[in-house]
Design a protein around this motif. Structure first.
Motif, PDB file in Angstrom:
ATOM      1  N   LYS A  40       0.786  -1.029   0.030  1.00 53.25           N
ATOM      2  CA  LYS A  40       0.182  -0.178   0.047  1.00 53.25           C
ATOM      3  C   LYS A  40       0.765   1.082  -0.088  1.00 53.25           C
ATOM      4  N   TRP A  41       1.974   1.162   0.956  1.00 53.35           N
ATOM      5  CA  TRP A  41       2.869   2.367   0.638  1.00 53.35           C
ATOM      6  C   TRP A  41       3.516   2.817  -0.751  1.00 53.35           C
ATOM      7  N   TYR A  43       2.759   1.521  -3.442  1.00 55.50           N
ATOM      8  CA  TYR A  43       1.762   2.020  -4.520  1.00 55.50           C
ATOM      9  C   TYR A  43       1.270   3.482  -4.372  1.00 55.50           C
ATOM     10  N   GLY A  44       0.996   3.686  -2.872  1.00 57.41           N
ATOM     11  CA  GLY A  44       1.007   5.081  -2.630  1.00 57.41           C
ATOM     12  C   GLY A  44       1.915   6.141  -3.013  1.00 57.41           C
ATOM     13  N   SER A  45       3.307   5.759  -2.894  1.00 59.23           N
ATOM     14  CA  SER A  45       4.342   6.556  -3.126  1.00 59.23           C
ATOM     15  C   SER A  45       4.512   6.790  -4.628  1.00 59.23           C
ATOM     16  N   SER A  48       1.540   9.490  -6.048  1.00 62.02           N
ATOM     17  CA  SER A  48       1.300  10.477  -4.725  1.00 62.02           C
ATOM     18  C   SER A  48       0.274  11.141  -5.033  1.00 62.02           C
ATOM     19  N   GLY A  51      -3.108   9.238  -5.537  1.00 58.49           N
ATOM     20  CA  GLY A  51      -3.492   8.381  -4.548  1.00 58.49           C
ATOM     21  C   GLY A  51      -3.563   6.790  -5.057  1.00 58.49           C
ATOM     22  N   ILE A  52      -3.441   5.856  -4.114  1.00 60.82           N
ATOM     23  CA  ILE A  52      -3.779   4.699  -4.577  1.00 60.82           C
ATOM     24  C   ILE A  52      -5.231   4.401  -4.991  1.00 60.82           C
ATOM     25  N   ARG A  57      -6.004  -1.409  -4.367  1.00 60.38           N
ATOM     26  CA  ARG A  57      -6.364  -1.796  -3.104  1.00 60.38           C
ATOM     27  C   ARG A  57      -6.894  -3.182  -3.080  1.00 60.38           C
TER      28      ARG A  57
END
Length: 248
Positions: A40-41, A43-45, A48, A51-52, A57
């Motif tokens: 999750k982190w 893909y979120g990075s 950015s 957002g994911i 998810r």
């Protein structure tokens, strides 16, 4: 039919819970939760600004849930039994007043409860939203998947002489049950095989309940899981009658 004595079942479960929460086995469910957080982190990075996405998810949750069910179920159940063989406690236990059914249930229930708890925790951890019906379908399929996985673990546990051999003999099953659903989207043959695996049904159910559209879980999928549980129980009983728990 053997009678289940709740005090004896409780004693076996307590022993298994203590063993399960040792450093050797608790790492399996923790790994599934850690994998979900890391992915999750990551893909979120990468994404950015946006957002994911919901699709990512679902992807992260599916992979994490399958890892939890297979590794915590198949490996942990078989390795817990193998550990008792190494410590020479299994033969003592089986010659005591604890019968085979009490030992079997006492060995599986703690692991099943941990697996179900982890799969439930994955939902808010990853940030997937579900309807009430979606929750019901997800938990139902999770329970069936965990029971199947634990029964397969018991089968391998009969033949595992020690924890190292438990890891070795369960590895092919773990790879098949994890990899086929994970790569089913890229190959038609793998997709059809995935439909008749309990891990494939779990992955498809997560996709359905997270999407919130269409049928959450099909009757065919439920039947597939019930048949696999029956087959796993049948294989276990056959091997148990032939070899017992303490197979050399």
């Amino acid at each position: 039919m053997k009678i289940i004595h709740m005090n004896k079942l409780g004693a076996v479960m307590e022993m298994k819970f203590r063993a399960l929460f040792s450093k050797n086995f608790i790492s399996m469910p923790i790994f599934a939760l850690g994998f979900a957080l890391v992915m999750k982190w990551v893909y979120g990075s990468i994404m950015s600004k946006e957002g994911i996405s919901d699709e990512l998810r679902v992807f992260v949750m599916s992979y994490s849930a399958i890892m939890n069910v297979t590794m915590s179920g198949i490996y942990s159940v078989s390795a817990l039994m193998a550990e008792e063989k190494e410590k020479h406690t299994l033969r003592v236990l089986m010659t005591s007043s604890v019968n085979g059914l009490e030992f079997c249930l006492g060995s599986m229930i703690p692991v099943i409860l941990v697996m179900i708890s982890v799969n439930i925790m994955l939902v808010p951890l990853v940030g997937v939203s579900m309807s009430a019906a979606g929750w019901g379908a997800y938990i139902g399929v999770t329970v069936l998947s965990c029971v199947t996985s634990a029964m397969i673990g018991m089968i391998f546990g009969i033949f595992a002489k020690n924890q190292m051999s438990a890891g070795t003999i369960t590895m092919p099953a773990l790879l098949i049950l994890m990899m086929i659903p994970m790569f089913s989207a890229f190959n038609q043959t793998l997709e059809k095989v995935s439909e008749v695996l309990f891990t494939g049904v779990l992955m498809q159910t997560i996709s359905n309940v997270a999407g919130g559209t269409g049928q959450l879980v099909s009757i065919k999928s439920i039947l597939v899981m019930i048949v696999e549980i029956v087959l796993a129980v049948g294989c276990f009983l056959m091997f148990y009658r032939k070899n017992g728990y303490d197979h050399d």
